[in-house]
Design a protein around this motif. Structure first.
Motif, PDB file in Angstrom:
ATOM      1  N   VAL A  57     -40.120  45.428 -18.231  1.00  0.00           N
ATOM      2  CA  VAL A  57     -41.260  44.742 -17.841  1.00  0.00           C
ATOM      3  C   VAL A  57     -40.766  43.445 -16.999  1.00  0.00           C
ATOM      4  O   VAL A  57     -40.009  42.953 -17.397  1.00  0.00           O
ATOM      5  N   ALA A  58     -41.702  43.028 -16.103  1.00  0.00           N
ATOM      6  CA  ALA A  58     -41.577  41.891 -15.239  1.00  0.00           C
ATOM      7  C   ALA A  58     -41.725  40.677 -15.878  1.00  0.00           C
ATOM      8  O   ALA A  58     -42.610  40.502 -16.538  1.00  0.00           O
ATOM      9  N   THR A  59     -40.573  40.079 -15.741  1.00  0.00           N
ATOM     10  CA  THR A  59     -40.696  38.552 -16.202  1.00  0.00           C
ATOM     11  C   THR A  59     -40.645  37.380 -15.320  1.00  0.00           C
ATOM     12  O   THR A  59     -40.798  36.213 -15.448  1.00  0.00           O
ATOM     13  N   GLY A  60     -40.483  38.027 -13.961  1.00  0.00           N
ATOM     14  CA  GLY A  60     -40.436  37.014 -12.891  1.00  0.00           C
ATOM     15  C   GLY A  60     -40.793  37.941 -11.672  1.00  0.00           C
ATOM     16  O   GLY A  60     -40.317  38.821 -11.375  1.00  0.00           O
ATOM     17  N   THR A  61     -41.577  37.241 -10.761  1.00  0.00           N
ATOM     18  CA  THR A  61     -41.907  37.754  -9.446  1.00  0.00           C
ATOM     19  C   THR A  61     -41.647  36.843  -8.196  1.00  0.00           C
ATOM     20  O   THR A  61     -41.662  35.543  -8.623  1.00  0.00           O
ATOM     21  N   PHE A 113     -41.612  41.216  -0.418  1.00  0.00           N
ATOM     22  CA  PHE A 113     -41.235  40.410  -1.821  1.00  0.00           C
ATOM     23  C   PHE A 113     -39.830  40.907  -2.443  1.00  0.00           C
ATOM     24  O   PHE A 113     -39.621  42.259  -2.172  1.00  0.00           O
ATOM     25  N   LEU A 114     -39.332  39.989  -2.853  1.00  0.00           N
ATOM     26  CA  LEU A 114     -38.095  40.332  -3.521  1.00  0.00           C
ATOM     27  C   LEU A 114     -38.113  41.082  -4.795  1.00  0.00           C
ATOM     28  O   LEU A 114     -39.376  41.121  -5.473  1.00  0.00           O
ATOM     29  N   ALA A 115     -37.481  41.858  -5.336  1.00  0.00           N
ATOM     30  CA  ALA A 115     -37.582  42.665  -6.556  1.00  0.00           C
ATOM     31  C   ALA A 115     -37.863  41.759  -7.919  1.00  0.00           C
ATOM     32  O   ALA A 115     -37.228  40.640  -7.903  1.00  0.00           O
ATOM     33  N   ARG A 121     -43.715  50.326 -18.471  1.00  0.00           N
ATOM     34  CA  ARG A 121     -42.888  49.610 -17.838  1.00  0.00           C
ATOM     35  C   ARG A 121     -43.606  49.247 -16.497  1.00  0.00           C
ATOM     36  O   ARG A 121     -44.859  49.493 -16.130  1.00  0.00           O
ATOM     37  N   THR A 122     -43.169  48.042 -15.528  1.00  0.00           N
ATOM     38  CA  THR A 122     -44.034  47.587 -14.484  1.00  0.00           C
ATOM     39  C   THR A 122     -43.387  47.976 -13.341  1.00  0.00           C
ATOM     40  O   THR A 122     -43.885  47.636 -12.157  1.00  0.00           O
ATOM     41  N   ALA A 127     -43.455  45.767  -6.182  1.00  0.00           N
ATOM     42  CA  ALA A 127     -42.991  44.301  -6.694  1.00  0.00           C
ATOM     43  C   ALA A 127     -44.268  43.386  -6.648  1.00  0.00           C
ATOM     44  O   ALA A 127     -45.336  43.528  -5.748  1.00  0.00           O
ATOM     45  N   GLY A 128     -44.338  42.710  -7.487  1.00  0.00           N
ATOM     46  CA  GLY A 128     -45.310  41.379  -7.515  1.00  0.00           C
ATOM     47  C   GLY A 128     -46.336  41.520  -8.227  1.00  0.00           C
ATOM     48  O   GLY A 128     -47.760  41.187  -8.033  1.00  0.00           O
ATOM     49  N   GLY A 129     -46.535  42.351  -9.136  1.00  0.00           N
ATOM     50  CA  GLY A 129     -47.653  42.707 -10.153  1.00  0.00           C
ATOM     51  C   GLY A 129     -48.588  43.980  -9.828  1.00  0.00           C
ATOM     52  O   GLY A 129     -49.790  43.923 -10.238  1.00  0.00           O
ATOM     53  N   ALA A 130     -48.314  44.784  -9.190  1.00  0.00           N
ATOM     54  CA  ALA A 130     -48.907  45.973  -8.814  1.00  0.00           C
ATOM     55  C   ALA A 130     -49.348  46.948 -10.045  1.00  0.00           C
ATOM     56  O   ALA A 130     -50.585  47.200 -10.206  1.00  0.00           O
ATOM     57  N   CYS A 131     -48.218  46.737 -10.871  1.00  0.00           N
ATOM     58  CA  CYS A 131     -48.599  47.687 -12.129  1.00  0.00           C
ATOM     59  C   CYS A 131     -48.649  46.850 -13.376  1.00  0.00           C
ATOM     60  O   CYS A 131     -47.896  45.703 -13.319  1.00  0.00           O
TER      61      CYS A 131
END
Length: 537
Positions: A168-172, A159-161, A347-348, A288-292
């Motif tokens: 906090v992730a706003t896009g995966t 996955f890309l970062a 943080r994610t 990446a991709g919602g692990a945390c």
């Protein structure tokens, strides 16, 4: 309706055709996300009433009676009773077998988002068991495999970062299986290639290839399955990447970083090992991709690694993180109440325990499992292992004591009857490009410490010298015996300046009162760094 595709496969469109009174149409394609055995239910008359009796049904269009339809086509219900437009469905008298992987999840596109969690350390060290298992005895609960002859799996590109806002992730950015599939280089496929045969029972287990030693951060790939598709007849089933059409989960690869205190908490220079009894910052690097998950419901748990649980996958019932509800007594936090009660932040991209620092009351060469929970941590099934921490195998000594009050330096003790100092050296860091790893790669020193020297060849405590009593023992037995001797805190006259505890305290090593201050040097030369010791024999 008739099923046109003889072997429906997850992630491939399945078209249905219909014909009645001379007209025909092709309905919209739909996709199976899970493999397995299905029955189709449908209403053959749309909104018009039907009357069923005996072996036939009559459906009315409003203009005229339709031709009789036999039960084998599924128009009649099982009870031969009349039904009208409000009846929900009629059972099609046929099974539909869809080849692919299935799990117990039920929401739309959930299979591709199922979690598989593995971990690895720097330089490819301490890789835990990363095994895909569909067997009855040891397989993942609720999962099944439905192959059509040839059956194989592979993995996608990483996955890309994630896009972050304030951590906090706003896009995966997930990758995909199928025609565009490009297996990630991060897994060392070796001579076996990037695919692995995966069949039920005896061959329903695949060990995912190890992570390459030059991978420096966490990553995520999709697991991709081929249930027997042949896109190129000349090459055979599952011979092309385009044949791997079904994603069956995100494989998260976690990392744990060991760091000196850093006000930014970002851990720019992680170490391979931990110095026993020394505080360090623990960071869990999130794939990446919602692990945390965002928020502060997360927790960490440190367990002493034992042989019985060293090779257990995270989704297996034997994983130590899901069995042990209490943290190891070797994990020392500033307050006992902090154990399993501190979060690693919201943080994610990483979770970090960098304000209240951890230390390990452990011997050299000991290993610990790092367990993590995203939330609802009272439920043991929510814990996963995300890495391991090892203590150093040996200490590094400085050649001299630095920074005395008068600017002088004291050479490290070397000769009998010649005064000297004893100073430990830490903060050795192996750069990623270096071919060899330093055996002293570990964190720097902080706080204060006492020193005792045990002469192995001369001491006669407990009947006979240490050298005699330890002869022939293995490494672990030797280290355990040495630890036991040190824990007795018996001082010897063989070292002038360390013959009593009072003398040892005058030569206390102290970096600073503030634990956040770290140093390469831990000098046992007193607070002014001007005290010496002498070996008298």
């Amino acid at each position: 309706y008739e099923v046109q595709d003889e072997r429906p496969t997850p992630m491939w469109p399945l078209e249905l055709s219909a014909s009645e009174q001379g007209w025909s149409s092709i309905g919209p394609a739909f996709t199976f996300m899970h493999g397995g055995r299905f029955k189709l239910c449908y209403r053959g008359d749309a909104s018009n009433p039907c009357t069923c009796a005996a072996f036939t049904c009559r459906c009315y269009t409003g203009r005229e009676a339709c031709a009789s339809l036999g039960r084998p086509h599924g128009s009649c219900n099982l009870f031969d009773v009349a039904r009208d437009a409000h009846d929900p469905s009629t059972l099609l008298f046929a099974d539909l077998m869809v080849y692919g992987v299935s799990s117990s999840c039920t929401s739309d596109e959930c299979l591709a988002k199922e979690r598989w969690d593995c971990h690895f350390g720097m330089r490819g060290e301490d890789q835990g068991a990363c095994r895909i298992d569909f067997t009855m005895e040891t397989g993942r609960l609720g999962w099944a495999l439905h192959p059509a002859g040839v059956s194989s799996m592979t993995w996608s590109a990483a996955f890309l970062a994630d896009t972050l806002f304030e951590g906090v992730a706003t896009g995966t950015y997930p990758t995909s299986c199928g025609a565009s599939l490009q297996p990630s280089w991060r897994l060392d496929a070796g001579s076996h290639g990037v695919t692995r045969e995966l069949l039920p029972e005896a061959r329903g287990v695949v060990d995912v290839p190890p992570v390459r030693s030059d991978v420096v951060g966490p990553f995520t790939v999709l697991l991709c399955y081929c249930p027997g598709i042949t896109s190129d007849p000349s090459a055979g089933a599952c011979s092309q990447m385009a044949d791997y059409v079904q994603p069956f989960g995100r494989l998260y690869y976690w990392m744990v970083n060991i760091c000196d205190y850093d006000a930014t908490l970002e851990c720019p220079r992680p170490y391979l090992r931990v110095v026993p009894q020394q505080k360090f910052m623990l960071q869990i690097a999130c794939p990446a991709g919602g692990a945390c998950a965002p928020g502060t419901d997360n927790r960490v748990k440190i367990l002493t690694a034992t042989g019985a649980h060293l090779d257990q996958s995270n989704w297996g019932g034997g994983n130590a993180c899901r069995i042990n509800a209490v943290e190891s007594g070797s994990a020392i936090w500033p307050l006992e109440s902090y154990s399993m009660n501190l979060d690693g932040g919201g943080r994610t991209d990483f979770k970090v325990w960098g304000v209240q620092l951890l230390r390990l009351a452990a011997r050299v060469g000991q290993m610990f499992d790092v367990c993590y929970c995203n939330g609802e941590c009272a439920e043991m099934a929510n814990w996963i292992q995300v890495g391991r921490v090892r203590t150093i195998n040996m200490f590094s000594f400085a050649s001299k004591t630095h920074g005395g009050s008068d600017g002088s330096e004291i050479t490290t003790i070397e000769f009998v009857n010649k005064p000297g100092s004893i100073t430990l050296f830490g903060g050795v860091h192996s750069e990623p490009g270096e071919p060899a790893v330093s055996p002293y790669d570990a964190n720097m020193y902080s706080g204060q410490a006492l020193l005792n020297v045990v002469p192995m060849d001369k001491a006669t405590w407990g009947g006979g010298s240490l050298e005699e009593r330890l002869e022939g023992n293995g490494y672990l037995e030797l280290q355990s015996a040495l630890d036991s001797e040190c824990q007795q805190e018996v001082y010897t006259s063989a070292i002038d300046g360390l013959s009593t505890e009072a003398e040892a305290r005058r030569r206390i090593a102290q970096v600073a009162y503030d634990f956040r201050v770290v140093s390469h040097y831990l000098a046992f030369a007193g607070r002014e760094r001007d005290q010496t010791v002498t070996a008298s024999r």
